[in-house]
Write a protein that holds these residues in place. Structure first.
Motif, mmCIF file in Angstrom:
data_model
loop_
_atom_site.group_PDB
_atom_site.id
_atom_site.type_symbol
_atom_site.label_atom_id
_atom_site.label_comp_id
_atom_site.label_asym_id
_atom_site.label_seq_id
_atom_site.Cartn_x
_atom_site.Cartn_y
_atom_site.Cartn_z
ATOM 1 N N MET A 30 0.839 -1.194 0.000
ATOM 2 C CA MET A 30 0.000 0.000 0.000
ATOM 3 C C MET A 30 0.878 1.249 0.000
ATOM 4 O O MET A 30 0.662 2.173 -0.803
ATOM 5 C CB MET A 30 -0.921 -0.018 1.223
ATOM 6 C CG MET A 30 -1.786 1.215 1.390
ATOM 7 S SD MET A 30 -2.859 1.105 2.841
ATOM 8 C CE MET A 30 -1.631 1.155 4.167
ATOM 9 N N SER A 34 1.555 3.887 -3.164
ATOM 10 C CA SER A 34 1.205 5.299 -3.006
ATOM 11 C C SER A 34 2.342 6.225 -3.422
ATOM 12 O O SER A 34 2.111 7.409 -3.682
ATOM 13 C CB SER A 34 0.829 5.575 -1.547
ATOM 14 O OG SER A 34 1.966 5.489 -0.698
ATOM 15 N N SER A 205 -13.189 3.086 11.529
ATOM 16 C CA SER A 205 -13.281 2.123 10.436
ATOM 17 C C SER A 205 -14.717 1.820 10.028
ATOM 18 O O SER A 205 -14.950 0.932 9.193
ATOM 19 C CB SER A 205 -12.582 0.810 10.834
ATOM 20 O OG SER A 205 -13.204 0.234 11.969
ATOM 21 N N THR A 223 -13.806 6.188 5.099
ATOM 22 C CA THR A 223 -14.043 4.826 4.617
ATOM 23 C C THR A 223 -14.971 4.830 3.406
ATOM 24 O O THR A 223 -14.719 4.141 2.414
ATOM 25 C CB THR A 223 -14.652 3.964 5.724
ATOM 26 O OG1 THR A 223 -15.770 4.666 6.295
ATOM 27 C CG2 THR A 223 -13.642 3.682 6.811
ATOM 28 N N ILE A 226 -13.108 6.371 0.406
ATOM 29 C CA ILE A 226 -12.235 5.429 -0.301
ATOM 30 C C ILE A 226 -13.062 4.522 -1.206
ATOM 31 O O ILE A 226 -12.676 4.221 -2.343
ATOM 32 C CB ILE A 226 -11.415 4.601 0.704
ATOM 33 C CG1 ILE A 226 -10.431 5.505 1.446
ATOM 34 C CG2 ILE A 226 -10.670 3.468 0.008
ATOM 35 C CD1 ILE A 226 -9.649 4.782 2.530
ATOM 36 N N TYR A 227 -14.218 4.082 -0.711
ATOM 37 C CA TYR A 227 -15.096 3.214 -1.488
ATOM 38 C C TYR A 227 -15.542 3.911 -2.781
ATOM 39 O O TYR A 227 -15.481 3.332 -3.874
ATOM 40 C CB TYR A 227 -16.303 2.830 -0.645
ATOM 41 C CG TYR A 227 -17.361 2.039 -1.377
ATOM 42 C CD1 TYR A 227 -17.153 0.700 -1.681
ATOM 43 C CD2 TYR A 227 -18.565 2.628 -1.743
ATOM 44 C CE1 TYR A 227 -18.125 -0.033 -2.347
ATOM 45 C CE2 TYR A 227 -19.539 1.913 -2.401
ATOM 46 C CZ TYR A 227 -19.322 0.574 -2.702
ATOM 47 O OH TYR A 227 -20.284 -0.138 -3.373
ATOM 48 N N MET A 241 -4.184 4.588 -3.046
ATOM 49 C CA MET A 241 -3.337 4.023 -1.997
ATOM 50 C C MET A 241 -2.853 5.096 -1.024
ATOM 51 O O MET A 241 -2.706 4.845 0.170
ATOM 52 C CB MET A 241 -2.141 3.306 -2.625
ATOM 53 C CG MET A 241 -2.518 2.060 -3.404
ATOM 54 S SD MET A 241 -3.316 0.833 -2.335
ATOM 55 C CE MET A 241 -3.574 -0.503 -3.498
ATOM 56 N N THR A 243 -4.575 7.687 -0.139
ATOM 57 C CA THR A 243 -5.718 7.908 0.747
ATOM 58 C C THR A 243 -5.791 6.827 1.815
ATOM 59 O O THR A 243 -6.063 7.104 2.989
ATOM 60 C CB THR A 243 -7.028 7.919 -0.064
ATOM 61 O OG1 THR A 243 -6.946 8.913 -1.096
ATOM 62 C CG2 THR A 243 -8.212 8.229 0.832
ATOM 63 N N ALA A 244 -5.536 5.586 1.424
ATOM 64 C CA ALA A 244 -5.550 4.480 2.383
ATOM 65 C C ALA A 244 -4.446 4.649 3.432
ATOM 66 O O ALA A 244 -4.659 4.365 4.615
ATOM 67 C CB ALA A 244 -5.390 3.154 1.646
ATOM 68 N N SER A 248 -4.865 5.309 7.542
ATOM 69 C CA SER A 248 -4.288 4.375 8.514
ATOM 70 C C SER A 248 -3.464 5.074 9.586
ATOM 71 O O SER A 248 -3.210 4.489 10.650
ATOM 72 C CB SER A 248 -3.397 3.354 7.790
ATOM 73 O OG SER A 248 -4.112 2.663 6.786
#
Length: 272
Positions: A30, A34, A205, A223, A226-227, A241, A243-244, A248
């Motif tokens: 990830m 990114s 989450s 969340t 991102i979806y 990635m 954004t993920a 985190s």
């Protein structure tokens, strides 16, 4: 003897390192993805030789509002959950009454109810109360889901506090509320921090409540962002990635800073 023991432990050590690498690899990939350009997800280099922060710049500009929304929801959920769960846990641990075991069983049963069932049940209620597409509505939904676990966790610790401590404070002139705030809460700090940690992670989450109770871009947690981001930007994997990774960071930092409280709570609980 020492060499023989080391040889016997070597296979388990190698196996542990292998499983650790397997679990950490998605996180590495990830971060690696990114830092690379916007090529396909399966055409990445194994190492970010020509690293770029373009994906992070795009993620911050397009998902920054969603990040702040999630932060407000998670922090609000933690605050409201602790304000309700801490005195409730103290009452359940100190005052005995008929039906206590049944009530605790009900709290346990609520943990088995799927979140989607709760979300669908809350939708018509929140619609009547004008809490759809509302940050406070999501805070209430996540709080309702987090209170039972927090009460059970904090109560388990408060039940080990000697009653003599509270009684001594009350003999010295402290009222029930003062004894609770000045004696019980500081002693229960580790359990409260642990409950706050799990509540934050759950709210941060959350996907089902956000998907069910929101429909506007003005109120959209990270969340759900991102979806939607993946479906709208499937070619720009660096931004996805990035954004993920950003999503985190709060959870990772919270785990790092709170782990000593969690460990202390486990040790003190074992000693008592």
């Amino acid at each position: 003897m020492n060499n023989s023991s080391t040889v016997r432990r070597l296979p388990m050590t190698v196996l542990g390192v292998f499983f650790l690498a397997v679990m950490i690899f998605p996180v590495y990939w990830m971060v690696n993805s990114s830092l690379q350009d916007s090529s396909g997800a399966t055409t990445r280099d194994f190492f970010p030789i020509n690293a770029t922060l373009t994906g992070y710049a795009k993620a911050i500009s397009e998902q920054g509002q969603n990040f702040v929304t999630s932060l407000l929801i998670a922090l609000g959920t933690v605050l409201l959950t602790l304000v309700i769960a801490t005195p409730a846990a103290y009452g359940l641990s100190r005052f005995r009454s008929r039906g206590l075991n049944v009530f605790l069983l009900v709290l346990l049963i609520t943990q088995m109810v799927p979140a989607i069932v709760i979300a669908n049940a809350l939708y018509p209620l929140f619609n009547n109360l004008f809490l759809l597409n509302n940050i406070f509505g999501l805070i209430l939904a996540n709080t309702a889901a987090g209170i039972p676990f927090a009460v059970l966790l904090i109560r388990a610790f408060m039940g080990s506090i000697p009653r003599a401590l509270v009684e001594a404070a009350m003999v010295d002139g402290a009222g029930a509320l003062r004894a609770f705030v000045s004696i019980v809460v500081p002693i229960s700090r580790n359990a409260i921090v642990t409950a706050a940690l799990f509540t934050f992670l759950s709210a941060w989450s959350d996907f089902l409540f956000a998907l069910t109770l929101t429909s506007t871009p003005e109120v959209r947690p990270i969340t759900l962002g991102i979806y939607d981001y993946i479906s709208a930007n499937t070619q720009d994997w660096s931004a996805v990635m990035a954004t993920a990774v950003l999503a985190s960071i709060p959870a990772a930092l919270l785990l790092i800073f709170a782990q000593r409280y969690i460990a202390a709570g486990a040790v003190s609980g074992a000693v008592k």
